[in-house]
Design a protein around this motif. Structure first.
Motif, mmCIF file in Angstrom:
data_model
loop_
_atom_site.group_PDB
_atom_site.id
_atom_site.type_symbol
_atom_site.label_atom_id
_atom_site.label_comp_id
_atom_site.label_asym_id
_atom_site.label_seq_id
_atom_site.Cartn_x
_atom_site.Cartn_y
_atom_site.Cartn_z
ATOM 1 N N GLN A 83 0.823 -1.208 0.000
ATOM 2 C CA GLN A 83 0.000 0.000 0.000
ATOM 3 C C GLN A 83 0.859 1.261 0.000
ATOM 4 O O GLN A 83 0.511 2.253 -0.649
ATOM 5 N N ASN A 84 1.968 1.244 0.730
ATOM 6 C CA ASN A 84 2.855 2.411 0.718
ATOM 7 C C ASN A 84 3.314 2.732 -0.694
ATOM 8 O O ASN A 84 3.317 3.901 -1.119
ATOM 9 N N PHE A 85 3.705 1.688 -1.434
ATOM 10 C CA PHE A 85 4.152 1.900 -2.821
ATOM 11 C C PHE A 85 2.993 2.404 -3.678
ATOM 12 O O PHE A 85 3.143 3.341 -4.467
ATOM 13 N N ALA A 86 1.815 1.779 -3.529
ATOM 14 C CA ALA A 86 0.662 2.185 -4.323
ATOM 15 C C ALA A 86 0.239 3.618 -4.008
ATOM 16 O O ALA A 86 -0.145 4.375 -4.908
ATOM 17 N N ALA A 87 0.310 3.995 -2.736
ATOM 18 C CA ALA A 87 -0.076 5.353 -2.345
ATOM 19 C C ALA A 87 0.848 6.390 -2.984
ATOM 20 O O ALA A 87 0.387 7.423 -3.491
ATOM 21 N N VAL A 88 2.147 6.108 -2.957
ATOM 22 C CA VAL A 88 3.116 7.020 -3.578
ATOM 23 C C VAL A 88 2.843 7.133 -5.079
ATOM 24 O O VAL A 88 2.827 8.240 -5.657
ATOM 25 N N LEU A 89 2.630 6.000 -5.733
ATOM 26 C CA LEU A 89 2.383 6.000 -7.175
ATOM 27 C C LEU A 89 1.083 6.722 -7.514
ATOM 28 O O LEU A 89 1.008 7.504 -8.478
ATOM 29 N N LEU A 90 0.052 6.497 -6.701
ATOM 30 C CA LEU A 90 -1.242 7.134 -6.959
ATOM 31 C C LEU A 90 -1.145 8.649 -6.806
ATOM 32 O O LEU A 90 -1.664 9.401 -7.651
ATOM 33 N N VAL A 91 -0.488 9.101 -5.756
ATOM 34 C CA VAL A 91 -0.359 10.549 -5.544
ATOM 35 C C VAL A 91 0.436 11.185 -6.680
ATOM 36 O O VAL A 91 0.097 12.275 -7.160
ATOM 37 N N TYR A 92 1.466 10.508 -7.132
ATOM 38 C CA TYR A 92 2.265 11.069 -8.247
ATOM 39 C C TYR A 92 1.430 11.152 -9.520
ATOM 40 O O TYR A 92 1.509 12.134 -10.265
ATOM 41 N N ARG A 93 0.626 10.127 -9.766
ATOM 42 C CA ARG A 93 -0.209 10.153 -10.973
ATOM 43 C C ARG A 93 -1.290 11.221 -10.879
ATOM 44 O O ARG A 93 -1.673 11.820 -11.891
ATOM 45 N N LEU A 94 -1.795 11.465 -9.683
ATOM 46 C CA LEU A 94 -2.851 12.468 -9.517
ATOM 47 C C LEU A 94 -2.318 13.894 -9.565
ATOM 48 O O LEU A 94 -3.029 14.810 -9.994
#
Length: 426
Positions: free
Chosen positions: A33-44
């Protein structure tokens, strides 16, 4: 570790095996989830600053809440503390599942949930570390911490790859749902363990009293400082990984191989070397010096394959060193203060990351990543040498007082000798 010794550890009366399995699963879910959260915030947002805020939110709580987290671990049933944190963590992650599935997720929501999860983790970590001695025998403590450290590092290496595959195939919702499930699985595992009775303080613990306990307890301050250095030196595989990948292979993607080599070395040491190195008396300073050797190998490596071998050596020495320091602290601290000191241990590990990252990044930007790794190696050499000399001086003082040759204390007298400051810390 010998297979029979491993079985006795995992299948003992305290059911450490259930604890180990549940902790492994929840760590995989958390790091995914930490990795996904970082990736999601960068994409947003497309903002690395926003991504940095997510990282700060993950690790700020243990430092800011240390006054209360350790006290809770000592006053409240540690198993109950973990159960509550897992329930609340599952509820918080479920918010992200719903928001992601409905398309209403925002950077602010991701940041808020990450911060909340960081608070729960801040309370859970000291309780979890202080629970381990209640699940195993004193002779199994080093091995238990080694296994625990191995699964944590493996989860940290495997989870980003797993999260990347899941995001690419199914989207972010599945990763957040996976973490929710692993929270509940760890909760079930904790319900099944059988810890020994927990000693609790008679009055409300205070941070200043805890610091005074640490100051007066032989070597614990030194061991906390050692944990800070040993943990911070792993930054060679984290902050410096992309730059080393470019230097050694012309591709920052090689940072993934560097992290995998580090985690692999840590796992190998925890499973295959932990019981073997227990025969060595000064294994803590020796582990730090071997870590320095691995760092030096990375700094001087002519190619990526050579660097990966050196990184694996560094990972092996790290897990043996930090877990030995943790075990020694647990042996010296009064049981009623263990949760609070474990909170201080977590703070030392947490603060080492930004401190070393800033220093490494500064040196790497100006002199190159090899020089930054060399500086880490020098720091480890100084730390290991000072710790080794501290033990030698204690041995000589003991021999001089007794009018006898310099020899190690007999095993039966070892604990008393250390408690009196006669014998060295390791």
């Amino acid at each position: 570790m010998h297979r029979f010794a491993l079985w006795r550890l995992l299948a003992g009366p305290g059911r450490f095996g259930m604890f180990f399995l549940g902790s492994t699963l929840t760590n995989i879910g958390t790091w995914a989830q930490n990795f996904a959260a970082v990736l999601l915030v960068y994409r947003l947002t497309g903002s690395t600053t926003q991504v940095g805020l997510v990282s700060v939110a993950q690790f700020a709580a243990p430092i800011l809440l240390v006054r209360w987290t350790g006290a809770v671990a000592d006053r409240v049933d540690r198993r109950l503390t973990i159960i509550v944190c897992q329930l609340l963590g599952a509820a918080a992650t479920l918010v992200l599942v719903v928001a992601s599935a409905t398309g209403t997720v925002t950077p602010a929501l991701v940041l808020a949930v990450t911060l909340v999860l960081g608070v729960f983790l801040a309370f859970q970590t000291p309780a979890q570390l202080a629970l381990v001695p209640l699940l195993v025998t004193p002779a199994q403590l080093d091995s238990a911490f080694s296994l625990n450290g191995a699964q944590f590092n493996l989860a940290r290496a495997v989870a980003p790859v797993l999260a990347g595959l899941l995001v690419g195939s199914f989207g972010f919702t599945v990763v957040f749902a996976l973490n929710t499930v692993t929270f509940l699985l760890y909760l079930l595992a904790i319900l099944l363990v059988r810890p020994a009775p927990q000693e609790r303080p008679a009055s409300r613990p205070r941070l200043l009293a805890t610091l005074e306990t640490v100051r007066r307890t032989r070597y614990v301050t030194t061991l906390l400082a050692v944990a800070f250095v040993v943990s911070g030196a792993t930054d060679a595989a984290v902050t410096l990984g992309p730059a080393l990948g470019v230097t050694l292979a012309g591709d920052d993607g090689a940072a993934g191989s560097i992290m995998t080599a580090f985690a692999g070395g840590a796992a190998l040491a925890a499973i295959g070397l932990a019981s073997w190195v227990e025969r060595f008396r000064r294994r803590l300073p020796a582990a730090i010096l071997v870590q320095a050797l691995g760092l030096a190998g990375v700094a001087l490596a002519p190619s990526l394959p050579v660097a990966l071998v050196a990184v694996a050596v560094m990972g092996s020495a790290f897990i043996l060193g930090v877990n030995r320091a943790l075990s020694l602290i647990q042996q010296r601290v009064p049981a009623v203060a263990l949760g609070r000191v474990m909170a201080l241990f977590a703070v030392c590990v947490a603060t080492s990351k930004p401190v070393f990252a800033l220093a490494d990044g500064f040196l790497s930007d100006r002199l190159g990543p090899r020089w930054a790794v060399a500086a880490l190696a020098a720091t480890a050499v100084v730390t290991g040498t000072l710790l080794w000399r501290q033990g030698t001086a204690a041995d000589q003082a003991s021999a001089s007082a007794a009018g006898a040759p310099v020899t190690a204390p007999a095993p039966a007298d070892r604990a008393a000798a250390v408690g009196q400051g006669i014998a060295p810390a390791d």
